[in-house]
Design a protein around this motif. Sequence first.
Motif, PDB file in Angstrom:
ATOM      1  N   ASN A  94       0.858  -1.188   0.000  1.00  0.00           N
ATOM      2  CA  ASN A  94       0.000   0.000   0.000  1.00  0.00           C
ATOM      3  C   ASN A  94       0.893   1.236   0.000  1.00  0.00           C
ATOM      4  O   ASN A  94       2.102   1.160   0.200  1.00  0.00           O
ATOM      5  CB  ASN A  94      -0.899  -0.003   1.240  1.00  0.00           C
ATOM      6  N   SER A  95       0.303   2.362  -0.253  1.00  0.00           N
ATOM      7  CA  SER A  95       0.988   3.641  -0.082  1.00  0.00           C
ATOM      8  C   SER A  95      -0.059   4.678   0.282  1.00  0.00           C
ATOM      9  O   SER A  95      -1.263   4.455   0.106  1.00  0.00           O
ATOM     10  CB  SER A  95       1.715   4.060  -1.376  1.00  0.00           C
ATOM     11  N   HIS A  96       0.400   5.819   0.779  1.00  0.00           N
ATOM     12  CA  HIS A  96      -0.501   6.930   1.092  1.00  0.00           C
ATOM     13  C   HIS A  96      -0.081   8.179   0.320  1.00  0.00           C
ATOM     14  O   HIS A  96      -0.304   9.307   0.763  1.00  0.00           O
ATOM     15  CB  HIS A  96      -0.520   7.190   2.597  1.00  0.00           C
ATOM     16  N   THR A  99       0.271   6.460  -5.191  1.00  0.00           N
ATOM     17  CA  THR A  99       0.931   5.625  -6.191  1.00  0.00           C
ATOM     18  C   THR A  99       0.448   4.187  -6.178  1.00  0.00           C
ATOM     19  O   THR A  99       0.759   3.429  -7.099  1.00  0.00           O
ATOM     20  CB  THR A  99       2.457   5.627  -5.978  1.00  0.00           C
ATOM     21  N   ALA A 100      -0.292   3.775  -5.161  1.00  0.00           N
ATOM     22  CA  ALA A 100      -0.723   2.380  -5.089  1.00  0.00           C
ATOM     23  C   ALA A 100      -1.972   2.243  -4.243  1.00  0.00           C
ATOM     24  O   ALA A 100      -2.153   2.956  -3.252  1.00  0.00           O
ATOM     25  CB  ALA A 100       0.397   1.512  -4.507  1.00  0.00           C
ATOM     26  N   ALA A 101      -2.831   1.300  -4.640  1.00  0.00           N
ATOM     27  CA  ALA A 101      -3.980   0.919  -3.833  1.00  0.00           C
ATOM     28  C   ALA A 101      -3.541  -0.182  -2.875  1.00  0.00           C
ATOM     29  O   ALA A 101      -2.405  -0.656  -2.933  1.00  0.00           O
ATOM     30  CB  ALA A 101      -5.099   0.409  -4.736  1.00  0.00           C
ATOM     31  N   SER A 126      -3.240 -10.852  -8.148  1.00  0.00           N
ATOM     32  CA  SER A 126      -3.404 -10.098  -6.913  1.00  0.00           C
ATOM     33  C   SER A 126      -4.805  -9.510  -6.877  1.00  0.00           C
ATOM     34  O   SER A 126      -5.534  -9.520  -7.870  1.00  0.00           O
ATOM     35  CB  SER A 126      -2.358  -8.981  -6.825  1.00  0.00           C
ATOM     36  N   ILE A 127      -5.165  -8.995  -5.721  1.00  0.00           N
ATOM     37  CA  ILE A 127      -6.462  -8.348  -5.526  1.00  0.00           C
ATOM     38  C   ILE A 127      -6.212  -6.942  -5.009  1.00  0.00           C
ATOM     39  O   ILE A 127      -5.498  -6.756  -4.021  1.00  0.00           O
ATOM     40  CB  ILE A 127      -7.324  -9.136  -4.531  1.00  0.00           C
ATOM     41  N   SER A 128      -6.777  -5.957  -5.662  1.00  0.00           N
ATOM     42  CA  SER A 128      -6.576  -4.565  -5.270  1.00  0.00           C
ATOM     43  C   SER A 128      -7.853  -3.984  -4.667  1.00  0.00           C
ATOM     44  O   SER A 128      -8.963  -4.302  -5.101  1.00  0.00           O
ATOM     45  CB  SER A 128      -6.154  -3.721  -6.479  1.00  0.00           C
ATOM     46  N   ILE A 129      -7.676  -3.139  -3.671  1.00  0.00           N
ATOM     47  CA  ILE A 129      -8.783  -2.411  -3.053  1.00  0.00           C
ATOM     48  C   ILE A 129      -8.424  -0.934  -3.084  1.00  0.00           C
ATOM     49  O   ILE A 129      -7.425  -0.514  -2.491  1.00  0.00           O
ATOM     50  CB  ILE A 129      -9.023  -2.874  -1.602  1.00  0.00           C
ATOM     51  N   ARG A 130      -9.202  -0.159  -3.768  1.00  0.00           N
ATOM     52  CA  ARG A 130      -8.899   1.262  -3.935  1.00  0.00           C
ATOM     53  C   ARG A 130      -9.137   2.042  -2.647  1.00  0.00           C
ATOM     54  O   ARG A 130      -9.885   1.623  -1.767  1.00  0.00           O
ATOM     55  CB  ARG A 130      -9.764   1.842  -5.059  1.00  0.00           C
TER      56      ARG A 130
END
Length: 266
Positions: A94-96, A99-101, A126-130
Amino acid sequence: MVAILSREQLQASAPSVFAASPWERMSGRYRMVPTIDVVDMLGEQGFRPVRALQGRTRIPGKGDFTRHLIRFRHDDHIGPLAVGQELPELVLTNSHDGTAAYQFMAGVFRLVCSNGLTVQSADFGSISIRHSGGADFRERVIDATYQVIDQAPRSMAAIEGWKGISLTRPQQLAMASAAHEIRPNDAIKPAFLLTARRNEDYTDAEGNRDLWTTANVLQENLVQGGLRGRASTGRRVTTRPIKGVAEDIRTNRALWRLTEEMAKLA
């Protein structure tokens, strides 16, 4: 027994996990869910952080919000392990800084060399969560976690199959050449990537080595660096370890795909 990261150790390894607000340049549409909150959610499900890594940035003030990676292991796999054993892991990035979900991936830990690959199979990535927040955020996190974990038996079965595939020296060299393309470095020859760092990873008397061991020798040399070579200028150099989150993931997943393809050919 595996060492579970304390909060202090987690903060020392990846301080951006504890960011309480997003990077100042983020727009008002960004919904902040601190990574440490997700760590706590996973802890309630029995997943404990065992390794953490944070990316770097040259932008002043952005260091506390950059991309980070945490590897988790479930309580079922925390006890004493047998040498050579492999275990499934959950990998979270993750990032805040926009740049990444939140991204959940499957991982595999190999005890003999204390390294971890990130799974990237043909039918599961992979599985992404916005970062959109919402009342169902917790539910989406837990759902993504168990979707990843449900893939673990297939990954472990693939590994057992790879252990039964013996590679000749020419086949190992072909795999090393492909691995060398993942992180090109003119200072070393592909064959250098086949250098074993412990007795368990040596070839047999005929120079053969199983596919799974070969993949891990390549992974360790690419990720940890430390190989000595000579640049085109004649200067002696030592390859550097991977320290960035994005490069760590890219390299490990590419190696997993390479091993899958090698299994088909061999």
